[in-house]
Write an enzyme that holds these catalytic residues in place. Structure first.
Site, PDB file in Angstrom:
ATOM      1  N   ASP A  32       4.909   0.121   1.435  1.00 42.43           N
ATOM      2  CA  ASP A  32       4.265   1.145   0.616  1.00 42.43           C
ATOM      3  C   ASP A  32       3.094   1.746   1.386  1.00 42.43           C
ATOM      4  OD1 ASP A  32       3.977   2.123  -2.437  1.00 42.43           O
ATOM      5  OD2 ASP A  32       1.992   1.870  -1.545  1.00 42.43           O
ATOM      6  N   TYR A  43      -3.595   7.187   3.452  1.00 42.84           N
ATOM      7  CA  TYR A  43      -3.951   5.980   4.210  1.00 42.84           C
ATOM      8  C   TYR A  43      -4.036   6.263   5.711  1.00 42.84           C
ATOM      9  CZ  TYR A  43      -2.197   3.738  -0.118  1.00 42.84           C
ATOM     10  OH  TYR A  43      -1.933   3.394  -1.422  1.00 42.84           O
ATOM     11  N   LYS A  77       3.283   8.861  -0.238  1.00 44.88           N
ATOM     12  CA  LYS A  77       2.707   9.577  -1.382  1.00 44.88           C
ATOM     13  C   LYS A  77       1.999  10.843  -0.922  1.00 44.88           C
ATOM     14  CE  LYS A  77       1.500   4.957  -3.022  1.00 44.88           C
ATOM     15  NZ  LYS A  77       0.972   4.228  -1.854  1.00 44.88           N
ATOM     16  N   HIS A 123       0.452  11.105  -5.600  1.00 42.93           N
ATOM     17  CA  HIS A 123      -0.470   9.961  -5.530  1.00 42.93           C
ATOM     18  C   HIS A 123      -1.389   9.875  -6.763  1.00 42.93           C
ATOM     19  CE1 HIS A 123      -2.514   7.296  -2.249  1.00 42.93           C
ATOM     20  NE2 HIS A 123      -2.625   6.741  -3.439  1.00 42.93           N
TER      21      HIS A 123
END
Ligand SMILES: NC(=O)c1ccc[n+]([C@@H]2O[C@H](COP(=O)([O-])OP(=O)(O)OC[C@H]3O[C@@H](n4cnc5c(N)ncnc54)[C@H](OP(=O)(O)O)[C@@H]3O)[C@@H](O)[C@H]2O)c1
Length: 282
Positions: free
Chosen positions: A46, A51, A76, A109
């Site tokens: 994930d 990120y 996302k 997200h």
């Protein structure tokens, strides 16, 4: 090694119930951490545009020697890219960073209801495009509240396959989970061990001692028995192994109930409230 169960999504695809989360893993360390997780047996990763470490995930999967179809990859859409053309560009960027031709699951997200005139529906319709063209095999949302899901049900064609939300013993998020259960939307529980904050809990400690497991294993097993998907994050190989060893013991119904009773409601939330969150990265 006991096999990780899968859960069938509303589009017929099967997602491994346990995965590996890479939030807050340094981009330079992500390929190595993900490679270790894949060696241990994780087959579900994930990540997210926010990120900044999709490239490391892609590198690890491509160099693993595993068939692409044997690893489930979720990413996302970044906040700030909700307008349709921006979302299309951002998704191209995800596949480019991963160096792959599709993801298994792509999520909005955050709903960002106070931005873009509250229009997450147009954004969702762009994810429907990605699913139609095969580049996102499944599509879903993250941090959607019941009202956001109800609006998608009224105004969109595809029901999200998953809703990825904060869930752990101190914030069980039952209303949003219940809506998902009633409408065929699988709950993915993020921060499943509340980034470690639930591990010193007395009740969890007692259960852990009785079943001869660690507090993290007890909490992760609790999520699994409730039917949610989890992907604990760790950069520590021994913890990655610990978090993967969940399928050779069981909690009693009373244990599951006792852990759920630790819920503190809204004060137990560790992350932002999705109704208010409006962070957009620079
Ligand atoms: N959609 C969203 O908005 C959203 C938000 C947050 C998270 N997520 C997803 O959910 C995943 C997991 O959530 P998270 O990363 O916030 O938190 P988490 O998995 O609940 O906890 C991670 C933290 O716990 C430590 N840890 C892991 N296993 C442990 C163990 N067995 N014993 C003791 N400590 C342990 C890790 O330390 P070390 O790494 O130092 O070992 C790390 O500090 C993320 O990686 C991301 O994929 C999504």
């Amino acid at each position: 090694m006991t096999a990780v169960p899968t859960i069938t999504l509303n589009d017929g695809r099967e997602i491994p119930q346990l995965g590996f989360g890479v939030f807050q893993i340094d981009p330079d360390e992500t390929a190595e951490a993900t490679s270790t997780a894949l060696r241990i047996g994780y087959r579900h990763v994930d990540t997210a545009q926010m990120y900044g470490n999709e490239a490391g995930v892609g590198e690890a999967v491509r160099s693993s020697g595993l068939a692409r179809d044997d690893v489930w990859i979720t990413s996302k859409l970044n906040n700030g890219f909700h307008e349709p053309d921006a979302a299309r560009r951002a998704f191209d960027g995800t596949l480019e960073a991963l160096q792959l031709d599709h993801v298994d699951l792509f999520l909005i997200h955050w709903p960002l209801p106070t931005l873009y005139g509250g229009d997450y529906v147009s954004t969702w319709k762009v994810l429907e495009e990605f699913q139609r063209d095969g580049r996102a095999r499944s599509i879903g949302v993250s941090n959607f509240q019941v009202a956001h899901l109800e609006r998608l049900a009224r105004e969109a064609d595809v029901v999200p396959a998953v809703n990825q939300i904060e869930v752990h013993p101190y914030f069980t998020n039952e209303q949003v989970r219940a809506y998902g259960e009633e409408h065929g939307i699988v709950t993915q529980a993020w921060s499943p061990i509340a980034q470690g904050q639930v591990l010193d809990d007395e009740t969890i400690g007692e259960i852990a001692r009785r079943v001869g497991r660690t507090p993290a294993q007890v909490v992760l097993r609790w999520h699994v028995q409730r039917g949610d998907v989890v992907f604990p994050k760790s950069v520590t190989p021994s913890r990655m192994e610990e978090n993967f060893a969940l399928f050779d013991f069981e909690l009693t119904d009373d244990d599951v109930t006792a852990i759920a009773a630790l819920d503190k409601g809204e004060p137990g939330r560790t992350g932002p409230n999705p109704d208010e969150f409006d962070y957009v990265p620079d």
